[in-house]
Design a protein around this motif. Structure first.
Motif, short mmCIF file in Angstrom:
data_model
loop_
_atom_site.label_atom_id
_atom_site.label_comp_id
_atom_site.label_asym_id
_atom_site.label_seq_id
_atom_site.Cartn_x
_atom_site.Cartn_y
_atom_site.Cartn_z
N MET A 72 28.34 40.20 54.02
CA MET A 72 28.19 41.57 54.50
C MET A 72 26.74 41.81 54.93
N ILE A 73 26.58 42.41 56.10
CA ILE A 73 25.23 42.69 56.61
C ILE A 73 25.05 44.20 56.76
N ILE A 74 23.94 44.69 56.25
CA ILE A 74 23.60 46.10 56.43
C ILE A 74 22.30 46.16 57.24
N ALA A 75 22.37 46.78 58.42
CA ALA A 75 21.21 46.86 59.34
C ALA A 75 20.62 48.26 59.24
N ILE A 135 17.63 45.55 64.59
CA ILE A 135 18.60 44.78 63.78
C ILE A 135 20.03 45.09 64.25
N GLY A 136 20.33 46.37 64.40
CA GLY A 136 21.69 46.76 64.80
C GLY A 136 21.98 46.48 66.27
N THR A 137 20.92 46.42 67.09
CA THR A 137 21.14 46.25 68.53
C THR A 137 21.08 44.79 68.97
N VAL A 138 20.14 44.00 68.41
CA VAL A 138 19.91 42.64 68.92
C VAL A 138 20.15 41.55 67.87
N ASN A 162 26.78 42.57 65.00
CA ASN A 162 28.07 42.65 64.31
C ASN A 162 27.94 43.12 62.86
N ALA A 163 26.78 43.65 62.49
CA ALA A 163 26.60 44.12 61.10
C ALA A 163 27.70 45.12 60.74
N ALA A 210 21.72 51.79 67.68
CA ALA A 210 22.92 51.15 68.24
C ALA A 210 23.97 52.23 68.45
N ASP A 211 24.87 52.02 69.41
CA ASP A 211 25.89 53.03 69.69
C ASP A 211 26.74 53.33 68.46
N ASP A 212 26.94 52.31 67.61
CA ASP A 212 27.79 52.51 66.43
C ASP A 212 26.97 52.71 65.15
N ALA A 213 25.68 53.09 65.30
CA ALA A 213 24.86 53.35 64.10
C ALA A 213 25.14 54.74 63.54
N LEU A 214 25.02 54.84 62.21
CA LEU A 214 25.15 56.14 61.55
C LEU A 214 23.73 56.69 61.44
#
Ligand code: CDP
Length: 212
Positions: free
Chosen positions: A1-4, A115-118, A122-123, A178-182
């Motif tokens: 599991m990866i958390i960005a 991290i979330g973008t590049v 897939n985090a 990232a588009d899917d970041a919270l």
């Protein structure tokens, strides 16, 4: 599991990432230290920060021990890091280190700018941490005073604003959510509240922190 965990300077992403990793028993990598370490080595060898060839060679030679030097946390190292971080070849040379780290079991929390973008698109969880620039400057000011640095608040605030611009406007992996970041805005939140809010976001996404 990866958390960005991404966000601008002094947004609190590093502290949050460390607390989350500890809570979940995951590994933690503060990726800013990689850029800081490259910049510091260039300086100590009397080289220019924009020396691509040397920057890449240093980036490829980094290991965990290279990230332990407390001087990497100095304000000047952060400024230098953001200059080195604009060089695409240096970013590329640091990519595998970060991706290898992200594969550690049982999981990894990486904090940085891309991290979330590049690095880990897939985090499973991506959190983009923000806070008003005045508040980020105040946090950084307190942190540096506690480290014994002689700093001026308005200078720190100006540095934070300049670094935001440099990080967001650069061509290579600019700072953006990232588009899917919270999104997590920590303005007005102390560390404990920000940590609870982050756990809540992770829990909603994964069910991992139900016990928090
Ligand atoms: O703690 P703070 O946010 O001030 O700095 P940091 O996270 O250690 O990052 C220092 C500089 O490295 C940033 O201003 C970025 O220019 C760069 N950096 C980056 O480009 N990509 C990352 N994943 C992490 C840091």
């Amino acid at each position: 599991m990866i958390i960005a965990i991404d966000g601008p300077a002094a947004s609190g992403k590093g502290t949050l990432a460390r607390l989350i990793a500890r809570h979940l028993g995951f590994h933690h990598l503060d990726t800013g230290l990689l850029y800081r370490a490259v910049a510091r080595r260039l300086r100590s060898e009397g080289l220019r920060l924009d020396d691509r060839h040397a920057g890449v060679a240093i980036a490829r030679s980094l290991d965990e021990a290279s990230l332990l030097d407390p001087a990497l946390r100095d304000a000047a190292a952060g400024e230098d890091a953001s200059v080195v971080a604009r060089i695409p070849e240096v970013r590329q040379a640091l990519l595998e280190y970060q991706r290898d780290f992200a594969r550690r079991q049982p999981g990894a929390v990486l904090d940085g700018r891309d991290i979330g973008t590049v690095i880990c698109p897939n985090a499973e969880v991506k959190i983009f941490v923000t806070a008003a620039s005045e508040e980020r400057a105040a946090r950084r000011f307190r942190e540096l005073v506690a480290r014994g640095e002689d700093v001026d608040f308005s200078e720190i605030h100006e540095q934070i604003r300049m670094r935001d611009r440099r990080d967001a406007d650069r061509a290579s992996a600019p700072l953006r959510a990232a588009d899917d970041a919270l999104l997590l805005d920590t303005t007005g939140l102390d560390i404990e509240s920000a940590f609870r809010a982050a756990l809540d976001l992770i829990n909603r996404k994964t069910g991992l922190c139900g016990c928090a």
